[in-house]
Design a protein around this motif. Structure first.
Motif, PDB file in Angstrom:
ATOM      1  N   LEU A 281      67.235  29.756  -4.810  1.00 33.82           N
ATOM      2  CA  LEU A 281      66.199  28.753  -5.097  1.00 33.82           C
ATOM      3  C   LEU A 281      64.793  29.334  -4.999  1.00 33.82           C
ATOM      4  CD1 LEU A 281      65.473  25.878  -5.837  1.00 33.82           C
ATOM      5  CD2 LEU A 281      65.517  25.314  -3.403  1.00 33.82           C
ATOM      6  N   PRO A 282      64.414  30.010  -3.888  1.00 34.79           N
ATOM      7  CA  PRO A 282      63.067  30.588  -3.862  1.00 34.79           C
ATOM      8  C   PRO A 282      62.869  31.662  -4.930  1.00 34.79           C
ATOM      9  CG  PRO A 282      64.155  30.910  -1.726  1.00 34.79           C
ATOM     10  CD  PRO A 282      65.087  30.155  -2.603  1.00 34.79           C
ATOM     11  N   ALA A 283      63.925  32.433  -5.224  1.00 43.34           N
ATOM     12  CA  ALA A 283      63.797  33.480  -6.245  1.00 43.34           C
ATOM     13  C   ALA A 283      63.565  32.865  -7.621  1.00 43.34           C
ATOM     14  CB  ALA A 283      65.046  34.354  -6.257  1.00 43.34           C
ATOM     15  N   PHE A 284      64.283  31.803  -7.950  1.00 42.58           N
ATOM     16  CA  PHE A 284      64.101  31.167  -9.254  1.00 42.58           C
ATOM     17  C   PHE A 284      62.774  30.421  -9.336  1.00 42.58           C
ATOM     18  CE2 PHE A 284      68.573  32.033  -9.952  1.00 42.58           C
ATOM     19  CZ  PHE A 284      68.553  32.378 -11.298  1.00 42.58           C
ATOM     20  N   VAL A 285      62.327  29.815  -8.245  1.00 44.01           N
ATOM     21  CA  VAL A 285      61.009  29.166  -8.254  1.00 44.01           C
ATOM     22  C   VAL A 285      59.914  30.201  -8.506  1.00 44.01           C
ATOM     23  CG1 VAL A 285      59.318  27.961  -6.807  1.00 44.01           C
ATOM     24  CG2 VAL A 285      61.682  27.185  -6.854  1.00 44.01           C
ATOM     25  N   LEU A 286      59.985  31.323  -7.791  1.00 42.95           N
ATOM     26  CA  LEU A 286      59.006  32.396  -8.021  1.00 42.95           C
ATOM     27  C   LEU A 286      59.113  32.946  -9.439  1.00 42.95           C
ATOM     28  CD1 LEU A 286      59.045  34.397  -4.686  1.00 42.95           C
ATOM     29  CD2 LEU A 286      57.108  33.196  -5.684  1.00 42.95           C
ATOM     30  N   GLY A 287      60.338  33.115  -9.927  1.00 39.59           N
ATOM     31  CA  GLY A 287      60.531  33.638 -11.272  1.00 39.59           C
ATOM     32  C   GLY A 287      59.999  32.718 -12.351  1.00 39.59           C
ATOM     33  N   LEU A 288      60.059  31.418 -12.132  1.00 43.50           N
ATOM     34  CA  LEU A 288      59.540  30.456 -13.106  1.00 43.50           C
ATOM     35  C   LEU A 288      58.031  30.260 -12.994  1.00 43.50           C
ATOM     36  CD1 LEU A 288      62.311  27.718 -12.965  1.00 43.50           C
ATOM     37  CD2 LEU A 288      61.838  29.279 -14.853  1.00 43.50           C
ATOM     38  N   VAL A 289      57.513  30.267 -11.770  1.00 41.65           N
ATOM     39  CA  VAL A 289      56.089  30.000 -11.548  1.00 41.65           C
ATOM     40  C   VAL A 289      55.223  31.220 -11.837  1.00 41.65           C
ATOM     41  CG1 VAL A 289      54.418  29.470  -9.716  1.00 41.65           C
ATOM     42  CG2 VAL A 289      56.499  28.133  -9.918  1.00 41.65           C
ATOM     43  N   ALA A 290      55.723  32.400 -11.523  1.00 37.75           N
ATOM     44  CA  ALA A 290      54.915  33.627 -11.625  1.00 37.75           C
ATOM     45  C   ALA A 290      54.277  33.852 -12.992  1.00 37.75           C
ATOM     46  CB  ALA A 290      55.750  34.833 -11.219  1.00 37.75           C
ATOM     47  N   PRO A 291      55.003  33.726 -14.113  1.00 37.49           N
ATOM     48  CA  PRO A 291      54.358  34.000 -15.397  1.00 37.49           C
ATOM     49  C   PRO A 291      53.160  33.092 -15.675  1.00 37.49           C
ATOM     50  CG  PRO A 291      56.730  33.901 -15.677  1.00 37.49           C
ATOM     51  CD  PRO A 291      56.440  33.471 -14.281  1.00 37.49           C
ATOM     52  N   PHE A 292      53.267  31.824 -15.306  1.00 42.16           N
ATOM     53  CA  PHE A 292      52.181  30.895 -15.583  1.00 42.16           C
ATOM     54  C   PHE A 292      50.991  31.123 -14.650  1.00 42.16           C
ATOM     55  CE2 PHE A 292      56.088  28.870 -17.035  1.00 42.16           C
ATOM     56  CZ  PHE A 292      55.770  28.707 -18.368  1.00 42.16           C
TER      57      PHE A 292
END
Length: 172
Positions: A55-66
């Motif tokens: 969950l934290p890895a996917f949240v970071l992976g989704l938020v980071a580009p934006f």
């Protein structure tokens, strides 16, 4: 385990390339960074072999580009850009579009610039302060809402999550 490291390295590389290209060329290329962020998240999840870290890895992976695309552009313009007082020479209003906006053509000392704004944030006067700093695209000076701490915390959290995942893998 090798596949996890390849996903992490490839994901971070794609994230960096996507963000870099999106900042200098067009925001539409943030999709490359999004794919890199998701590859990073899969790699971290595979490295740790623990479900809860996904969950934290996917949240970071989704938020980071934006955050990195829009935040780095704003922070860099605050650091290297200079403010120019520009006059509005033309406007093209789109009040009934799905996303209402106004396109502006501005005459600045460095040349003509085209920028757009949301309908609710449209200019009230015929002049505006614009941050310019090649090779980055110009932006309205009052649009700089990002700070350096927020922008650097995202890659910092991504970097710290990798050793945490590796430590979790070593535990029985």
């Amino acid at each position: 385990m090798r596949a996890a490291w390849l996903l992490i390295a490839g994901g971070l590389t794609a994230l960096a390339l996507g963000v870099g290209v999106s900042i200098t060329l067009t925001y539409g290329l943030v999709f490359i960074g999004l794919l890199g962020g998701l590859a990073y998240a899969l790699g971290v999840s595979g490295l740790s072999q623990r479900k809860w870290i996904a969950l934290p890895a996917f949240v970071l992976g989704l938020v980071a580009p934006f955050v990195l695309t829009f935040g780095v552009h704003s922070v860099l313009m605050q650091r290297i850009g200079h403010v120019e007082r520009c006059a509005v020479t033309a406007t093209d209003e789109h009040p009934f579009a799905k996303y209402p906006s106004v396109d502006y053509v501005l005459a600045c000392p460095s040349g003509e610039i085209e920028l757009d704004r949301n309908w609710n944030d449209r200019l009230k006067t015929t002049e505006a302060d614009v941050l310019t700093g090649p090779p980055l695209p110009p932006m309205f000076a009052d649009d700089t809402r990002w700070n350096l701490l927020l922008v650097t915390s995202v890659p910092g959290a991504m970097t710290l999550l990798v050793p945490v995942a590796r430590l979790l893998r070593k535990q029985p």
